[in-house]
Scaffold this motif. Structure first.
Motif, PDB file in Angstrom:
ATOM      1  N   VAL A  67       0.853  -1.182   0.000  1.00 56.21           N
ATOM      2  CA  VAL A  67       0.000   0.000   0.000  1.00 56.21           C
ATOM      3  C   VAL A  67       0.891   1.235   0.000  1.00 56.21           C
ATOM      4  CG1 VAL A  67      -1.730   1.309   1.290  1.00 56.21           C
ATOM      5  CG2 VAL A  67      -1.880  -1.183   1.175  1.00 56.21           C
ATOM      6  N   LEU A  68       0.735   2.071  -1.015  1.00 50.70           N
ATOM      7  CA  LEU A  68       1.549   3.275  -1.141  1.00 50.70           C
ATOM      8  C   LEU A  68       1.056   4.389  -0.235  1.00 50.70           C
ATOM      9  CD1 LEU A  68       1.988   3.307  -5.013  1.00 50.70           C
ATOM     10  CD2 LEU A  68       3.560   2.410  -3.298  1.00 50.70           C
ATOM     11  N   TYR A  69      -0.254   4.516  -0.132  1.00 55.32           N
ATOM     12  CA  TYR A  69      -0.836   5.492   0.788  1.00 55.32           C
ATOM     13  C   TYR A  69      -2.294   5.130   1.027  1.00 55.32           C
ATOM     14  CZ  TYR A  69      -2.616   7.690  -3.528  1.00 55.32           C
ATOM     15  OH  TYR A  69      -3.222   7.924  -4.740  1.00 55.32           O
ATOM     16  N   ASN A  70      -2.799   5.550   2.157  1.00 55.40           N
ATOM     17  CA  ASN A  70      -4.194   5.314   2.511  1.00 55.40           C
ATOM     18  C   ASN A  70      -5.048   6.483   2.041  1.00 55.40           C
ATOM     19  OD1 ASN A  70      -3.150   3.103   3.795  1.00 55.40           O
ATOM     20  ND2 ASN A  70      -3.685   3.762   5.864  1.00 55.40           N
ATOM     21  N   ILE A  71      -6.156   6.165   1.407  1.00 48.00           N
ATOM     22  CA  ILE A  71      -7.133   7.200   1.075  1.00 48.00           C
ATOM     23  C   ILE A  71      -7.939   7.555   2.319  1.00 48.00           C
ATOM     24  CG2 ILE A  71      -9.210   7.696  -0.267  1.00 48.00           C
ATOM     25  CD1 ILE A  71      -8.043   6.024  -2.516  1.00 48.00           C
ATOM     26  N   ASN A  72      -8.285   6.534   3.075  1.00 48.42           N
ATOM     27  CA  ASN A  72      -8.988   6.703   4.344  1.00 48.42           C
ATOM     28  C   ASN A  72      -8.703   5.472   5.189  1.00 48.42           C
ATOM     29  OD1 ASN A  72     -10.754   4.712   3.221  1.00 48.42           O
ATOM     30  ND2 ASN A  72     -12.009   6.332   2.311  1.00 48.42           N
ATOM     31  N   ASN A  73      -9.494   5.238   6.202  1.00 53.97           N
ATOM     32  CA  ASN A  73      -9.244   4.123   7.111  1.00 53.97           C
ATOM     33  C   ASN A  73      -9.560   2.765   6.502  1.00 53.97           C
ATOM     34  OD1 ASN A  73      -8.547   3.142   9.786  1.00 53.97           O
ATOM     35  ND2 ASN A  73     -10.722   2.647  10.036  1.00 53.97           N
TER      36      ASN A  73
END
Length: 231
Positions: A67-73
């Motif tokens: 996962v490169l970054y979280n959009i939300n939880n």
């Protein structure tokens, strides 16, 4: 400055563009949202109907699907395409779910059936007939059902009349994931959540941050249809 509103149309009379003081909204000839420009920032629609287009982005990987970054939880953007050497615009949520990741197709393509976006049962039947045409077995299942060897689980949900969306879980120890539209990345469902636990959203690429964000929350609202596919 007063409120400005202007419309432009395709030759057949369907809406092509809507312009206000701060926003321009563009539509495809079939009436689907294509992109929105708000104060100079472009948001690209990343829905999944194979008749639509959306822009792609380049994702770099440091090794392994992550996962490169979280959009939300509940949802994060992965480097799936880079890791597996896939063209990000080369497949959509349906072909990702049925493991045909070099094609952009709608449900019903492999069995020669037409697509009716108003019918959840009709799209589900298209999926079933496609798998039969591909020499596979498919049957109804549940979110918590165990996945045996040479099998994987998918789930279908629609926004009636507008779009469909699929998610996939490849094994008992795998997180759910989905392809975000034709041009978008593969996203992962986080924190052990299942499709039952999260909102089914549409995501857009913010050209200023080069990151995806939620454009329309709870966009897919129909019942969910879980299916197991076996090679």
């Amino acid at each position: 400055m007063g409120h400005f509103l202007n419309f432009s149309y395709y030759s057949d009379g369907s809406l092509k563009q809507k312009t206000t003081n701060t926003q321009k909204t563009y539509y495809t000839p079939s009436g689907l949202l294509e992109k929105t420009v708000i104060n100079g920032t472009t948001f690209i629609n990343s829905s999944d109907d194979a008749t639509k287009n959306s822009n792609s982005i380049n994702i770099m990987s440091s090794g392994g699907v992550s996962v490169l970054y979280n959009i939300n939880n509940s949802v994060g953007v992965t480097d799936y395409c880079t890791y597996y050497g896939l063209t990000q615009s080369g497949f959509n949520c349906y072909t990702h779910a049925i493991a045909k990741r070099s094609e952009v197709r709608n449900p019903g393509y492999y069995s020669g059936r037409s697509l009716n976006l108003y019918s959840l049962s009709g799209i589900k039947l298209n999926v079933e007939k496609d798998q039969e045409s591909l020499g596979r077995r498919i049957y109804d299942t549940t979110v918590g059902a165990s996945i045996s060897g040479h099998s994987w689980k998918i789930v279908l949900r629609i926004n009636p009349g507008n779009d469909y969306h699929f998610m996939i879980c490849s094994s008992n120890n795998s997180a759910w994931q989905f392809k975000a539209g034709i041009g978008g990345p593969v996203m992962r469902v986080l924190n052990g959540y299942t499709p039952d636990d999260i909102t089914w959203d549409i995501y857009v690429l913010n050209s200023s941050t080069n990151k995806y964000e939620v454009y329309s929350s709870s966009y897919y609202t129909s019942a969910m249809k879980y299916m197991m596919i076996t090679n």
